[in-house]
Design a protein around this motif. Structure first.
Motif, PDB file in Angstrom:
ATOM      1  N   ILE A 129       0.675  -1.163   0.103  1.00 26.63           N
ATOM      2  CA  ILE A 129       0.032  -0.086  -0.072  1.00 26.63           C
ATOM      3  C   ILE A 129       0.887   1.281   0.074  1.00 26.63           C
ATOM      4  N   LEU A 173       0.803   4.166  -2.889  1.00 18.27           N
ATOM      5  CA  LEU A 173       0.604   5.548  -2.680  1.00 18.27           C
ATOM      6  C   LEU A 173       1.811   6.527  -3.077  1.00 18.27           C
ATOM      7  N   PRO A 232      -6.620   7.534   1.265  1.00 17.76           N
ATOM      8  CA  PRO A 232      -5.370   7.262   0.423  1.00 17.76           C
ATOM      9  C   PRO A 232      -5.672   6.298  -0.747  1.00 17.76           C
ATOM     10  N   VAL A 233      -6.755   5.440  -0.381  1.00 14.51           N
ATOM     11  CA  VAL A 233      -6.956   4.383  -1.616  1.00 14.51           C
ATOM     12  C   VAL A 233      -7.514   5.012  -2.959  1.00 14.51           C
ATOM     13  N   ARG A 243      -7.524   7.659  -4.014  1.00 14.15           N
ATOM     14  CA  ARG A 243      -6.361   8.253  -5.176  1.00 14.15           C
ATOM     15  C   ARG A 243      -6.058   7.377  -6.410  1.00 14.15           C
ATOM     16  N   LEU A 244      -6.003   6.077  -6.116  1.00 16.87           N
ATOM     17  CA  LEU A 244      -5.730   5.154  -7.073  1.00 16.87           C
ATOM     18  C   LEU A 244      -6.825   4.817  -7.959  1.00 16.87           C
ATOM     19  N   ARG A 245      -6.695   4.165  -9.013  1.00 10.58           N
ATOM     20  CA  ARG A 245      -7.770   3.849  -9.989  1.00 10.58           C
ATOM     21  C   ARG A 245      -7.762   2.296 -10.398  1.00 10.58           C
ATOM     22  N   TYR A 269      -5.586  -1.172  -9.567  1.00  8.98           N
ATOM     23  CA  TYR A 269      -4.675  -0.827  -8.587  1.00  8.98           C
ATOM     24  C   TYR A 269      -5.549  -0.778  -7.091  1.00  8.98           C
ATOM     25  N   VAL A 308      -5.482  -2.733  -3.874  1.00  5.24           N
ATOM     26  CA  VAL A 308      -5.160  -2.084  -2.352  1.00  5.24           C
ATOM     27  C   VAL A 308      -6.344  -2.628  -1.472  1.00  5.24           C
ATOM     28  N   PHE A 353      -6.080  -4.093   2.104  1.00  3.56           N
ATOM     29  CA  PHE A 353      -6.623  -3.614   3.254  1.00  3.56           C
ATOM     30  C   PHE A 353      -7.364  -4.783   3.806  1.00  3.56           C
TER      31      PHE A 353
END
Lengths: 293, 351
Positions: free
Chosen positions: A274, A278, B118-119, B121-123, B126, B130, B134
């Motif tokens: 993760i 990020l 945070p998560v 933001r990804l696309r 990905y 993530v 988690f």
């Protein structure tokens, strides 16, 4: 000295992840799909070797060879029957189909071999190496695993850069439409990719089961997920990325098992993933994709 | 006009659920219910809530999440933890269960926001990996943690029960891999149905609100939505955390349906998340009623096939693949539309 031995074992485990991750990363790069059934092909490979060596009494190398052929055929067949009709469908539909295939393989193996763990006889008969007056011992499987990974990487890089079909694979992964216009048979290229990925999965299965000699129908699923994480870690679609991601993952997993907590090692591996994503949203070696409006 | 249509559609969905409840009550009172079916009723409610809430993330928000079971896990543990902690303070099981539901929803929702920042933001793929990570982290941590309670407060440890260092009055509540044991079995089918209706109420009203339209605009075209002034992060987080907290509610229900609760790969692992994703996709992305039907049918299917014993999961897998190919393959869609055209033509000719 113990640190060094953990490190080497980590690299060995990481090499297995890297070989599995190659299958994920190549298929993703070319067909843009997450092949969730890849981990279960490892398990199938393991069972083929088990049947050949322990039940029928063939020499281990023959067993591995049969497994490679069987998995290649299986991989191409799965692609032909389950994934090819869905080309052009939404990626989610393909993902669910892949999950269905994964269930199918697991339950077929459960029917044939039962849920009890089988004792897998190692296919590697190399004596362990003792260094520094016996303080550091490297097992034969570890050495063979690392060596196999290096050979596969070198071979695959040469294959992709030097042969025509390898170049076709690169072209399809860059732009499928343009590749079709240039006369590349996209369907054949995808089939070849699946064949290579599945053959590698069989080899990974042999190495994985030689290192951890207990074989069940679910053997492939966790290493499959971790190898997938490794592929994402290194940047999905990139072959050197799969190597780096796999080895980093193996080392982190083994060191955290040794020094922090064996129960939390999986959590640590995923946490590192993760953090990496990020900081670099496309993985370590991934290409940056610019967005156009 | 359009609003009326919407109201009717939503009423039908609610009516189906209430109808199911009445049907089950009749069957149970006339004794046509096997004990196997009775045992399935609460899990059915749990899966329906999970599927509807995941549909909010995947179908309405358009982000693939593979960690939905992680939120369920959080809800289950926080709810069961509360119920066991308060055993001496609030004697009534029902009251404790009610508060546990609120706490489970709150904890899962807060984690949804914490993870979402945070998560989201990804696309694409990905984001999927993530969320999967988690979910696994949550399951792993809850598997390793030991929590005890005595006069001086709570004690935490990652080693074992003795290292908690409690005095004589201490009670161990979360016992590592054993999880939480001795939770009262407070979940009933009626409570499950009420929670399903509540979930539907939240999700359906969200979809048909200003916020819901903003969320769907983000799904359809993120850049266009941003350029008309929609706050992307806010609405994404909103959908994600509501979805998470509803999963938390399902988790509390799960925790109070079993006397011992442990985080195993089978109940809270990625396989569970994927199962629920399968419900959502087969039911139709963004189609809430479809999610309900798919969740019910696919939960019952392996049980109904129990007579076939070992083959049932194999058949289940094949059904999944065939349905997917039939539903989504470009060729199958073409064939279906040709077929439908023929029927229409025949009807016209007949008329």
């Amino acid at each position: 000295m113990s640190f060094l031995s953990y490190l080497i074992n980590g690299i060995s485990l990481g090499s297995i992840y890297a070989i599995i991750a190659l299958g994920y990363t190549m298929v993703y790069g070319i067909a843009r799909m997450l092949n969730f059934a890849h981990g279960d092909i490892i398990m199938v490979g393991g069972f083929v070797i088990f049947t050949c060596v322990s039940t029928m009494g063939f020499p281990p190398l023959v067993g591995v060879l049969v497994a490679v052929i069987a998995c290649t055929v299986l991989g191409v067949m799965i692609e032909r029957v389950a994934y090819k009709p869905l080309r052009g469908a939404s990626s989610l539909a393909v993902l669910i189909t892949a999950i269905g295939v994964s269930y199918l393989l697991q339950n077929a193996a459960l029917l044939i071999f039962g849920s009890n763990a089988r004792q897998f006889t190692s296919v590697v008969n190399v004596p362990s190496l003792k260094l520094a007056g016996g303080a550091l011992s490297i097992s034969g499987v570890t050495m063979v695993t690392i060596l196999t990974c290096i050979i596969i990487m070198a071979g695959l890089m040469t294959f992709i850069n030097k042969t025509k079909i390898g170049q076709a694979m690169l072209a399809v992964s860059e732009d499928t439409g343009a590749a079709t216009l240039m006369g590349i048979d996209v369907n054949r290229t995808i089939a070849v990719t699946f064949a290579i990925g599945s053959a590698l999965a069989a080899i990974a299965g042999a190495l994985l089961c030689s290192t951890y000699p207990s074989l069940t129908p679910y053997t492939g699923s966790m290493p499959g997920i971790k190898a997938f994480v490794a592929a994402v870690f290194g940047g999905i679609g990139s072959i050197p990325g799969a190597l780096i991601g796999g080895i980093l993952l193996g080392v982190i997993e083994n060191l955290s098992k040794a020094y922090i907590s064996s129960q939390l090692s999986d959590a640590i591996v995923f946490a590192v993933l993760i953090v990496v994503l990020l900081v670099r949203p496309t993985g370590i070696m991934g290409k940056k994709i610019t967005e156009k409006v | 006009m359009k609003k009326n249509k919407l109201l009717i559609q939503n009423s039908i969905t609610y009516a189906i659920i209430i109808g199911c409840w009445i049907l089950v009550q009749i069957l149970a009172s006339t004794g046509h219910m096997t004990s196997l079916m009775k045992g399935l009723l609460v899990p059915l409610c749990i899966y329906v809530i999970m599927a509807v809430s995941l549909n909010l993330t995947v179908g309405i928000l358009g982000e693939l999440s593979l960690g939905h079971a992680g939120f369920m896990c959080l809800g289950a543990f926080s709810g069961a933890f509360f119920t066991n902690c308060m055993a001496n303070v609030i004697p009534s099981v029902q009251v404790r269960f009610f508060f546990a539901l609120l706490i489970g929803a709150l904890v899962a929702g807060v984690f949804g926001i914490l993870i979402g920042i945070p998560v989201l933001r990804l696309r694409g793929d990905y984001l999927a990996i993530v969320t999967l990570a988690f979910g696994e982290i949550i399951k792993n941590l809850l598997n390793a943690i030991y929590v005890g309670m005595d006069q001086s407060g709570f004690h935490f440890s990652f080693k074992d029960t003795t290292s908690l260092g409690m005095d004589d009055t201490g009670v161990v509540i979360i016992k590592g891999a054993q999880g939480i044991t001795g939770t009262p079995k407070a979940a009933t089918f009626t409570i499950g149905i009420i929670l399903v209706l509540l979930t539907l109420f939240v999700v359906l009203n969200l979809i048909n609100s200003r916020s819901g339209r903003a969320i769907m605009a983000i799904r359809d075209n993120r850049i266009a939505a941003e350029s008309v002034g929609i706050n992307i992060t806010k609405f994404k987080l909103m959908a994600f955390s509501i979805s998470a907290s509803l999963a938390g509610v399902a988790g509390v229900l799960y925790g109070h349906n079993l006397s011992s609760l442990a985080a195993t790969p089978k109940n809270f692992g990625y396989n569970q998340s994927i199962m629920i994703l399968v419900f959502v996709v087969l039911g139709g992305l963004g189609n809430i009623r479809g999610s309900i039907i798919a969740a019910v049918v696919l939960t019952m299917l392996p049980e109904l096939l129990r007579g076939l014993n070992d083959y049932r999961m194999l058949i289940y897998a094949i059904v999944l693949i065939v349905m997917m190919i039939f539903n989504s393959s470009p060729k199958a869609i073409e064939m279906r539309s040709v077929f439908m055209d023929k029927i229409k033509k025949n009807r016209k000719e007949a008329a």
